[in-house]
Design an enzyme around this catalytic site. Sequence first.
Site, PDB file in Angstrom:
ATOM      1  CE  LYS A  43      -0.371  -0.407   5.024  1.00 40.39           C
ATOM      2  NZ  LYS A  43      -1.215  -0.978   6.089  1.00 40.39           N
ATOM      3  NE  ARG A 141      -7.448   0.647  10.124  1.00 40.95           N
ATOM      4  CZ  ARG A 141      -6.176   0.476   9.781  1.00 40.95           C
ATOM      5  NH1 ARG A 141      -5.294   1.453   9.983  1.00 40.95           N
ATOM      6  NH2 ARG A 141      -5.747  -0.657   9.269  1.00 40.95           N
ATOM      7  CE1 TYR A 270      11.574  31.557   4.103  1.00 34.81           C
ATOM      8  CE2 TYR A 270      11.659  29.160   3.957  1.00 34.81           C
ATOM      9  CZ  TYR A 270      11.480  30.394   3.361  1.00 34.81           C
ATOM     10  OH  TYR A 270      11.205  30.473   2.034  1.00 34.81           O
TER      11      TYR A 270
END
Length: 377
Positions: A43, A141, A270
């Site tokens: 998967k 699930r 940053y």
Amino acid sequence: MSHLSALTSYGPTVAEVDLGAFRDNVRTFKKHIEDSMLMAVIKTNAYGHGIVPIGRAAIRAGADRLGVTTVEEGALLRERGIKKPIHILSSIMCDRVTDVVTYDLTASVSSLQLAHALSREAEKQHKIASVHLKIDTGLHRFGIQPDKAVSFCRSCFYLPGLEWEGVYTHFSSADEGKWTTTEREFTLFMNTVSKMGASGYLFPVRHTGASTIAIERRDMHLDMVRTGIALFGYPPELHQYDMISLKPVMELKSIILHVRELPPNTPVGYGGSYVTSGYEKIAVVPIGHGDGYHRALSNNGQMLVNGERANIIGMVSLDQTLIDVTHLPNVNEGDEVVLMGRQENDYISAREIAGWMDSIVDEVLAGLKERVERIYQ
Ligand SMILES: *Cc1c(COP(=O)(O)O)cnc(C)c1O
């Protein structure tokens, strides 16, 4: 080169995928599990390794079946010529049944609506759809509640066009070493299968285990195991490295795109989250969180340059990451950088990167985006 193809072409950051190592891992598992069938779970683009080449390699090395999450993944594998059974391990929406039946995919069923939709579609296409019943033993699930399993079978076991080839569950805590929980879930599964069997509902292929069970618990293998992450060289838990010998399949490489020296007290990247202490040599590597190189690695990870470790400094940005190469005498633009894998005598594993990110190997590998070119060896 046209403007468009320039946008879709790859950069200097590549993932090298060793199909030979992958095939060896499949063979190692085939031997390790002895008589049970092996489903290679591929998967999420084969945990980032590329679903089509990995699917073909799995079958070539002797995997009995493939497991994916979506109908699209299954259909793609069929279109690329894979003939062995392909299981959809997730639940699916009823409007996807046309493709499931057309491509002969084995669906996981845990709702009456889906059973009926598959039955109708199979009849329409004059086919038999092979399905596996999913039992929920604790992951909560998908799956039928164990106490509803017999009545579920009563409602749909004999629907036309369906072949109930298998029954399975997926454990909630096998990778966390919670054996009491896993043993309770396994017993619940076995009792549920027996009760269905006593009522005449029989399922030839019973399966419960993923990588951890495949490695550690022969008593829970039953007719098939479903191995995912371990096939890519990473057993879920450290102590399993002594139980089976597997090879990492992916290496991640880039280059030094730019190198410069900065004076003391210069904020870098940053937000200036890193500030140079002395004169420091900083190199830019063209990979960032837009590639799946996680922002959690900001000021908190390493790469290999000239066989030495260089610290990630400042924030990982979308396309670039900065490393400190002050300690390396000879660093030039274009030099190889290894983010994951071997360089000279050192090695950075996906497991080490996962540790820096406070995550698991699955997220490191499967998170790698499509725009990082995969090179197959
Ligand atoms: C992902 C998955 C697996 C494979 O799990 P690994 O721990 O990666 O081996 C097996 N079964 C199901 C149902 C899954 O979703």
